[in-house]
Design a protein around this motif. Structure first.
Motif, PDB file in Angstrom:
ATOM      1  N   UNK A 119       0.841  -1.198   0.000  1.00 20.68           N
ATOM      2  CA  UNK A 119       0.000   0.000   0.000  1.00 20.68           C
ATOM      3  C   UNK A 119       0.882   1.255   0.000  1.00 20.68           C
ATOM      4  N   UNK A 120       1.904   1.256   0.853  1.00 18.10           N
ATOM      5  CA  UNK A 120       2.759   2.440   0.966  1.00 18.10           C
ATOM      6  C   UNK A 120       3.565   2.674  -0.312  1.00 18.10           C
ATOM      7  N   UNK A 121       4.087   1.595  -0.889  1.00 22.95           N
ATOM      8  CA  UNK A 121       4.874   1.734  -2.121  1.00 22.95           C
ATOM      9  C   UNK A 121       3.997   2.310  -3.224  1.00 22.95           C
ATOM     10  N   UNK A 122       2.774   1.815  -3.321  1.00 28.12           N
ATOM     11  CA  UNK A 122       1.862   2.290  -4.357  1.00 28.12           C
ATOM     12  C   UNK A 122       1.420   3.727  -4.081  1.00 28.12           C
ATOM     13  N   UNK A 123       1.191   4.038  -2.811  1.00 25.30           N
ATOM     14  CA  UNK A 123       0.750   5.400  -2.465  1.00 25.30           C
ATOM     15  C   UNK A 123       1.831   6.420  -2.831  1.00 25.30           C
ATOM     16  N   UNK A 124       3.085   6.065  -2.599  1.00 16.82           N
ATOM     17  CA  UNK A 124       4.164   6.989  -2.951  1.00 16.82           C
ATOM     18  C   UNK A 124       4.264   7.123  -4.468  1.00 16.82           C
ATOM     19  N   UNK A 125       4.128   6.004  -5.148  1.00 15.50           N
ATOM     20  CA  UNK A 125       4.150   6.032  -6.610  1.00 15.50           C
ATOM     21  C   UNK A 125       3.034   6.946  -7.128  1.00 15.50           C
ATOM     22  N   UNK A 126       1.846   6.820  -6.549  1.00 14.87           N
ATOM     23  CA  UNK A 126       0.716   7.652  -6.976  1.00 14.87           C
ATOM     24  C   UNK A 126       1.003   9.134  -6.742  1.00 14.87           C
ATOM     25  N   UNK A 127       1.652   9.433  -5.622  1.00 15.98           N
ATOM     26  CA  UNK A 127       2.018  10.834  -5.333  1.00 15.98           C
ATOM     27  C   UNK A 127       2.921  11.390  -6.426  1.00 15.98           C
ATOM     28  N   UNK A 128       3.914  10.601  -6.787  1.00 12.59           N
ATOM     29  CA  UNK A 128       4.870  11.048  -7.806  1.00 12.59           C
ATOM     30  C   UNK A 128       4.160  11.236  -9.141  1.00 12.59           C
ATOM     31  N   UNK A 129       3.311  10.281  -9.473  1.00 11.54           N
ATOM     32  CA  UNK A 129       2.596  10.307 -10.750  1.00 11.54           C
ATOM     33  C   UNK A 129       1.650  11.502 -10.824  1.00 11.54           C
ATOM     34  N   UNK A 130       0.965  11.764  -9.726  1.00  7.92           N
ATOM     35  CA  UNK A 130       0.008  12.873  -9.691  1.00  7.92           C
ATOM     36  C   UNK A 130       0.727  14.212  -9.861  1.00  7.92           C
ATOM     37  N   UNK A 131       1.857  14.352  -9.184  1.00  6.24           N
ATOM     38  CA  UNK A 131       2.624  15.592  -9.305  1.00  6.24           C
ATOM     39  C   UNK A 131       3.083  15.785 -10.749  1.00  6.24           C
ATOM     40  N   UNK A 132       3.516  14.710 -11.376  1.00  7.10           N
ATOM     41  CA  UNK A 132       3.995  14.775 -12.757  1.00  7.10           C
ATOM     42  C   UNK A 132       2.870  15.093 -13.732  1.00  7.10           C
ATOM     43  N   UNK A 133       1.691  14.566 -13.437  1.00  2.51           N
ATOM     44  CA  UNK A 133       0.549  14.804 -14.309  1.00  2.51           C
ATOM     45  C   UNK A 133       0.266  16.308 -14.366  1.00  2.51           C
ATOM     46  N   UNK A 134       0.339  16.962 -13.229  1.00  4.73           N
ATOM     47  CA  UNK A 134       0.151  18.414 -13.180  1.00  4.73           C
ATOM     48  C   UNK A 134       1.185  19.129 -14.039  1.00  4.73           C
ATOM     49  N   UNK A 135       2.423  18.711 -13.915  1.00  2.00           N
ATOM     50  CA  UNK A 135       3.518  19.337 -14.685  1.00  2.00           C
ATOM     51  C   UNK A 135       3.285  19.129 -16.180  1.00  2.00           C
ATOM     52  N   UNK A 136       2.917  17.896 -16.552  1.00  2.00           N
ATOM     53  CA  UNK A 136       2.716  17.573 -17.970  1.00  2.00           C
ATOM     54  C   UNK A 136       1.570  18.396 -18.539  1.00  2.00           C
ATOM     55  N   UNK A 137       0.495  18.526 -17.781  1.00  2.00           N
ATOM     56  CA  UNK A 137      -0.661  19.270 -18.278  1.00  2.00           C
ATOM     57  C   UNK A 137      -0.338  20.743 -18.470  1.00  2.00           C
ATOM     58  N   UNK A 138       0.353  21.315 -17.481  1.00  2.00           N
ATOM     59  CA  UNK A 138       0.724  22.737 -17.617  1.00  2.00           C
ATOM     60  C   UNK A 138       1.649  22.933 -18.813  1.00  2.00           C
ATOM     61  N   UNK A 139       2.561  22.013 -18.991  1.00  2.00           N
ATOM     62  CA  UNK A 139       3.517  22.108 -20.093  1.00  2.00           C
ATOM     63  C   UNK A 139       2.781  22.009 -21.443  1.00  2.00           C
ATOM     64  N   UNK A 140       1.815  21.108 -21.522  1.00  5.06           N
ATOM     65  CA  UNK A 140       1.078  20.938 -22.773  1.00  5.06           C
ATOM     66  C   UNK A 140       0.279  22.195 -23.130  1.00  5.06           C
ATOM     67  N   UNK A 141      -0.337  22.785 -22.124  1.00  7.05           N
ATOM     68  CA  UNK A 141      -1.072  24.040 -22.366  1.00  7.05           C
ATOM     69  C   UNK A 141      -0.156  25.093 -22.967  1.00  7.05           C
ATOM     70  N   UNK A 142       1.002  25.224 -22.374  1.00  4.13           N
ATOM     71  CA  UNK A 142       2.020  26.181 -22.790  1.00  4.13           C
ATOM     72  C   UNK A 142       2.428  25.914 -24.254  1.00  4.13           C
ATOM     73  N   UNK A 143       2.681  24.639 -24.551  1.00  4.57           N
ATOM     74  CA  UNK A 143       3.134  24.288 -25.901  1.00  4.57           C
ATOM     75  C   UNK A 143       2.044  24.594 -26.928  1.00  4.57           C
ATOM     76  N   UNK A 144       0.792  24.236 -26.591  1.00  7.23           N
ATOM     77  CA  UNK A 144      -0.314  24.498 -27.524  1.00  7.23           C
ATOM     78  C   UNK A 144      -0.416  25.990 -27.815  1.00  7.23           C
TER      79      UNK A 144
END
Ligand SMILES: Nc1nc2c(ncn2[C@@H]2O[C@H](COP(=O)(O)OP(=O)(O)OP(=O)(O)O)[C@@H](O)[C@H]2O)c(=O)[nH]1
Ligand SMILES: [Mg+2]
Length: 367
Positions: A119-144
């Motif tokens: 559970x803990x390993x997955x929860x940390x993975x989800x945290x990292x993934x969620x943070x990255x998703x925000x970065x990717x989305x902001x970056x995509x908006x910028x690029x568009x």
């Protein structure tokens, strides 16, 4: 550069998982840690039998191993993705070391109320993934937006890459699982995606499980419910009990060896964690030898000779003429550099020569 450790690893993990205990283990037996802002920084020496053999041959005044730098949060309020985004000493970590609690000790409360490594390993993975998703989305908006102003092949390439990243993240896949190479990897580095960083899971075993598990990561994963997680997460793992290892590290060398042998361990957890962190990035070592100093230098696999020379000193890279290179095995077999020369085993290589793990190099350069 020179004396700067090339690999910086940040310890992450849920509260009371054993990060600081592991950090003490990594550094107490070695150099004292130094504090810097919100983090403690400790340098660990990379164990390398080859450097010991070379030191035996040359009997130098100095023996200098390669190093890895570990950082630990001093007063952690955030111990996962947020720390990696917010805390200065964590921001540009090359690798992440996630300490996962598997020890049961009821005297140490778990923030989630129960012991569940998967559970803990997955929860940390989800945290990292969620943070990255925000970065990717902001970056995509910028690029568009930029693409509307004017098309460029570069930008379109970047958009395709970030889109690929977003899709993976949306499916719950960490970016390190994409195994990007070349230009894509370079581009991505600029974004500092957290789930793209190499991840080492340290399974912090219960004292009662150490004898049974030993250093066997598969056994540890099976025992702690992590097998499924490790099968698909593009992650490496080491299993140890931080508390016991810390006790062992404080013993005299001979006692420590006996203690380890009792537990069926060939190598201390300390050495296993350092080596795994080092391997995680695909780092290799080359050596410089002489009566003054025998030294291991860290470089990324695939580094050409001139760049490797720059690790030692920028002057050596600038004035680079040739690299005299001997393979480690040849030197040890022949017994001396002189004998290697006689057998034609010292090669003269140019700037572009890709340095191999274990190469012993003497750089010729003009000042
Ligand atoms: N029984 C047992 N206790 C451990 C082990 N590792 C750590 N502990 C204990 O658990 C408590 C928390 O350990 P720390 O190393 O401070 O954990 P941390 O992850 O740094 O915690 P925070 O910095 O507060 O997030 C301490 O009392 C440790 O002695 C272990 O392997 N076994
Ligand atoms: Mg701590």
């Amino acid at each position: 550069m020179g004396s700067d450790p090339m690999l910086r690893a940040a310890l992450i993990g849920f509260p009371s998982s054993g990060k600081t205990t592991l950090f003490q283990l990594m550094t107490s037996a070695r150099d004292a840690p130094r504090g810097k802002g919100d983090v403690n920084i400790g340098i660990s020496k990379v164990p390398d039998d080859r450097l010991d053999v070379l030191t035996g041959m040359y009997n130098p005044r100095k023996r200098v191993p390669a190093t890895v730098e570990f950082t630990d949060l001093i007063a952690p309020s955030r111990t996962g993705a947020q720390a990696l985004v917010d805390v200065a000493g964590y921001k540009n970590a090359d690798a992440l070391v996630h300490v996962v609690r598997a020890f049961r000790d009821p005297a140490v409360p778990h923030p989630s109320g129960s012991i569940d490594p998967a559970r803990d390993a997955q929860a940390m993975e989800d945290e990292l993934i969620l943070a990255d998703l925000g970065v990717a989305e902001r970056r995509l908006e910028r690029i568009e937006k930029d693409l509307k102003k004017g098309k460029s092949a570069e930008l379109e390439k970047e958009r395709d890459l970030v889109q690929r990243c977003r899709e993976a993240l949306e499916q719950g896949q960490p970016l390190r699982a994409l195994e990007l190479t070349g230009n894509d990897l370079k581009l991505l580095r600029g974004f500092q995606f957290l789930s793209a960083k190499p991840l080492l899971l340290v399974i912090n075993l219960d004292e009662a499980d150490v004898a049974e598990v030993g250093a066997d990561v598969r056994k540890a994963a099976a025992k702690t419910g992590l097998a499924g997680f490790l099968a698909h997460a593009a992650t490496r793992a080491v299993a140890l009990c931080a508390k016991i290892e810390l006790e062992i590290a404080q013993l005299e060398a001979a006692d420590a060896q006996a203690f380890l042998a009792d537990l069926g361990l060939a190598e201390s957890g300390l050495d296993r964690v350092i080596r795994a962190s080092y391997d995680l990035l695909g780092y290799i070592s080359f050596f410089t030898v002489g009566e003054d100093e025998c030294r291991a230098w860290s470089i990324a696999r695939g580094t050409p000779a001139q760049l490797a020379a720059g690790e030692i000193h920028s002057d050596i890279a600038r004035g680079f003429i040739r690299a005299e290179v001997v393979a480690y095995d040849a030197l040890v077999t022949r017994g001396s550099m002189h004998a290697c020369k006689e057998h034609g085993e010292v090669r003269l290589e140019g700037k572009e020569h890709i340095v191999q793990d274990g190469d012993i190099i003497n750089f010729r350069f003009a000042t």
